[in-house]
Write a protein that holds these residues in place. Structure first.
Motif, PDB file in Angstrom:
ATOM      1  N   LEU A  87     -35.670  -1.327 -13.391  1.00 17.46           N
ATOM      2  CA  LEU A  87     -35.214  -0.185 -12.595  1.00 17.46           C
ATOM      3  C   LEU A  87     -33.695  -0.153 -12.501  1.00 17.46           C
ATOM      4  CD1 LEU A  87     -37.787  -0.197  -9.641  1.00 17.46           C
ATOM      5  CD2 LEU A  87     -37.757   1.288 -11.643  1.00 17.46           C
ATOM      6  N   ALA A  88     -33.084  -1.325 -12.380  1.00 12.96           N
ATOM      7  CA  ALA A  88     -31.625  -1.379 -12.339  1.00 12.96           C
ATOM      8  C   ALA A  88     -31.027  -0.883 -13.657  1.00 12.96           C
ATOM      9  CB  ALA A  88     -31.161  -2.801 -12.041  1.00 12.96           C
ATOM     10  N   ALA A  89     -31.682  -1.188 -14.762  1.00  9.10           N
ATOM     11  CA  ALA A  89     -31.201  -0.721 -16.064  1.00  9.10           C
ATOM     12  C   ALA A  89     -31.403   0.783 -16.220  1.00  9.10           C
ATOM     13  CB  ALA A  89     -31.917  -1.467 -17.187  1.00  9.10           C
ATOM     14  N   LEU A  90     -32.521   1.301 -15.687  1.00 11.84           N
ATOM     15  CA  LEU A  90     -32.820   2.730 -15.813  1.00 11.84           C
ATOM     16  C   LEU A  90     -31.812   3.601 -15.070  1.00 11.84           C
ATOM     17  CD1 LEU A  90     -36.696   3.050 -15.335  1.00 11.84           C
ATOM     18  CD2 LEU A  90     -35.386   3.326 -17.440  1.00 11.84           C
ATOM     19  N   THR A  91     -31.249   3.074 -14.015  1.00 10.52           N
ATOM     20  CA  THR A  91     -30.404   3.886 -13.134  1.00 10.52           C
ATOM     21  C   THR A  91     -28.923   3.730 -13.445  1.00 10.52           C
ATOM     22  OG1 THR A  91     -30.561   2.089 -11.514  1.00 10.52           O
ATOM     23  CG2 THR A  91     -32.061   3.943 -11.234  1.00 10.52           C
ATOM     24  N   GLN A  92     -28.592   3.517 -14.704  1.00 12.73           N
ATOM     25  CA  GLN A  92     -27.181   3.400 -15.085  1.00 12.73           C
ATOM     26  C   GLN A  92     -26.430   4.674 -14.715  1.00 12.73           C
ATOM     27  OE1 GLN A  92     -26.592   2.324 -19.155  1.00 12.73           O
ATOM     28  NE2 GLN A  92     -24.376   2.246 -19.008  1.00 12.73           N
ATOM     29  N   ALA A  93     -25.241   4.517 -14.128  1.00  7.35           N
ATOM     30  CA  ALA A  93     -24.362   5.602 -13.672  1.00  7.35           C
ATOM     31  C   ALA A  93     -24.873   6.274 -12.396  1.00  7.35           C
ATOM     32  CB  ALA A  93     -24.160   6.655 -14.754  1.00  7.35           C
TER      33      ALA A  93
END
Length: 598
Positions: free
Chosen positions: A347-353
């Motif tokens: 989830l942390a990777a999905l929410t870049q920017a």
């Protein structure tokens, strides 16, 4: 009342039936009422025009603490240092001879935690917090804006003297602090400045042949001196703000009276009997201002002594996003699967920017999706669908013909298969043939890890993924539709970056270095394509990569076919569902080859 009772008891009561109203002109009555109404409104507006529009919060009224501020650790460290100086202002000033910080400027995108941080500072310092929106200073009456600013700073000084300190917060200060006429603003980068490499994450089959990826933007900020945004009173308002930002060492009202009395008495006393005048005490006040447009502020505001520190609130990095994910999920209902470390890292990777507010909103939308399916806790699928809706738009029901459904599924399967084969560093997120905005179907993909630069191979892979849809149509339909139009925009932009900026082709000339009245108004793609040699290099690069994808998909037709059939039947595949179909098809094909050879 007593007089009325006396007449009643004396036998001479008042008879209202004998009363006669004087004859009045109705026009005069209406005109008088209108005049009284206007005078009343004018007096009320005049009385309230100079009143400070702030709202004061006591420390116990603020629930936010510094522990609740997540995702901005670098800024928080500097804020804590400023807060320590604020609390130890007397020792810092009198013992060390330092000049205390008077103002902090918080700049950054909306939702990055600027107001949150200011409230937490007031709570931790235990002082009053005077919140005001810059737009509430504005008034239709000439001079009223400056009077409101003076009233606000007067209230701030009074609160600081009464409570030993106070923090003032001005939201969206750019509303009253734009660059004055004749002042040189902080220069904004033009289109001639370097831009980041083009990084598409969405490749779609479009109905009109134009579908630029949602997060692929070549944008230059406009010049800071936008004259259309400057009103006649801007100079006076900014001047008043500049003066008030240096008013914290002014004497109080009582000190002014004391000084006046001393002057009057000293005029009557000899020189050796003169009374001392009071020395103004330093007021422990800190002004914090927040803005999304710091480059448009008047430069005089940013010098030391006014806003001493300029803190930038950037979107959080991956580690900070993981901290935010943990923070928000601790307060929102979710299935046990979302407690897994790997899932939260995903989830942390999905929410870049994403900003902190955007991450919280994403989880709120996921809860809405859970309610729609009559559940009380969100799942990973709910979050994926919420993200897809937020970034791309709601799915729209479209009655495709059988040919269109197969064509679109083939196109998207070509993108996904190419990405799976050539770019293991990329994560396949969503593959769909459900219409969203202008995209009849799309592949959403992103980096597995947060990266800040790209290699030549990675740039070539982006071009190859973009070409996958067109090649799949040629192989399976023996024709090309309007769908690849948006893909060619992506591929051309990446190729132009490689040729004209990054030196990844035969030429080392950078088109970013080109200056001129005409060229400076054209982005890098226009500059490269406007040059005959640059255009030829881009054309050659695109044809080479298309041929590479053609050979690759010809050899792996079975993968494209399997993914196409899965899309036709299920319409949308998310995350691991995409790779599961491809892995199963690869396994079946390998077993069939073993049987044939055996």
């Amino acid at each position: 009342m007593a007089w009325l009772w006396w007449r009643l008891l004396s036998g001479d009561p008042m008879d209202v039936r004998t009363w006669r109203l004087p004859s009045l002109d109705p026009f005069l009555v209406m005109a008088s009422l209108l005049l009284l109404t206007m005078v009343g409104m004018l007096l009320g507006a005049t009385i309230g025009a100079g009143r400070s529009p702030h709202i004061m919060f006591r420390p116990e009224q603020i629930e936010v603490t510094l522990d609740d501020v997540k995702g901005v650790d670098a800024v928080k460290e500097d804020v804590v240092r400023s807060l320590n100086l604020f609390l130890a202002h007397r020792a810092f000033t009198e013992e060390m001879g330092g000049t205390p910080r008077r103002g902090l400027l918080f700049e950054g995108l909306p939702g990055t935690g600027k107001t949150h941080m200011a409230k937490a500072m007031a709570r931790e310092a235990g002082v009053p917090f005077l919140f005001v929106s810059a737009t509430s200073f504005q008034s239709m009456y000439y001079g009223a804006t400056a009077r409101k600013i003076r009233s606000y700073f007067r209230a701030l000084r009074k609160a600081a003297r009464r409570d030993g300190g106070a923090i003032g917060f001005i939201e969206e200060i750019d509303a009253i602090a734009m660059t004055r006429r004749g002042m040189a603003a902080v220069p904004a980068p033009s289109l001639a400045d370097p831009v980041l490499p083009f990084d598409p994450s969405l490749l779609g089959h479009t109905s009109c042949g134009w579908n630029a990826p949602a997060n692929a933007l070549f944008v230059g900020r406009t010049a800071a001196t936008d004259r259309s945004a400057i009103s006649e009173g801007t100079g006076g308002v900014v001047n008043e703000l500049l003066v008030q930002l240096q008013s914290f060492d002014e004497p109080s009202g009582a000190q002014r009276i004391h000084a006046w009395l001393a002057e009057q008495l000293n005029a009557l006393l000899p020189a050796h009997r003169q009374l001392p005048r009071p020395v103004p005490t330093r007021t422990n006040a800190l002004v914090i201002a927040a803005t999304n447009r710091a480059d448009n502020l008047d430069p005089a505001l940013l010098r030391p002594g006014r806003f001493d520190r300029r803190l930038t609130f950037d979107p959080p990095g991956r580690v900070a996003r993981r901290e935010l994910v943990d923070h928000f999920l601790a307060r929102k209902a979710h299935v046990p699967e979302l407690d897994d470390d790997d899932v939260r890292e995903h989830l942390a990777a999905l929410t870049q920017a994403y900003t902190p507010v955007m991450i919280e909103h994403l989880f709120d939308e996921a809860l809405v999706n859970a309610l729609r399916r009559e559940a009380r806790a969100m799942t990973v699928g709910d979050i994926e669908r919420a993200r897809l809706t937020e970034e791309i738009g709601l799915g729209q029901p479209v009655q495709y013909t059988d040919h269109e459904r197969t064509l679109i599924a083939t196109h998207e399967a070509g993108h996904a298969t190419t990405a799976w084969l050539v770019a293991p560093e990329r994560r396949l997120e969503v593959l769909t043939i459900i219409k969203r905005r202008d995209a009849l179907g799309l592949l959403a993909h992103g980096d597995r890890d947060e990266v800040f630069t790209r290699s030549r191979t990675e740039m070539l892979n982006l071009i190859r993924i973009a070409m996958g849809g067109m090649v799949a149509e040629e192989l399976f339909v023996s024709d090309v539709s309007t769908g690849p139009g948006g893909d060619l925009v992506t591929a051309t932009s990446v190729a132009a970056q490689m040729v004209g900026v990054c030196g990844m082709d035969e030429s080392l000339v950078s088109f970013q270095a080109v200056q001129g009245a005409t060229l400076s108004q054209t982005n890098i793609v226009g500059r490269v394509l406007g040059d005959p040699q640059g255009r030829a290099a881009v054309e050659r690069l695109l044809h080479e990569q298309k041929q590479h994808v053609h050979d690759l998909l010809t050899e792996n037709r079975h993968l494209v076919a399997a993914l196409r059939d899965a899309l036709v039947s299920r319409h949308e595949l998310i995350g691991a569902e995409i790779t599961s179909v491809l892995e199963a098809a690869a396994t079946r094909h390998a077993e069939a080859n073993d049987v044939a050879e055996g």
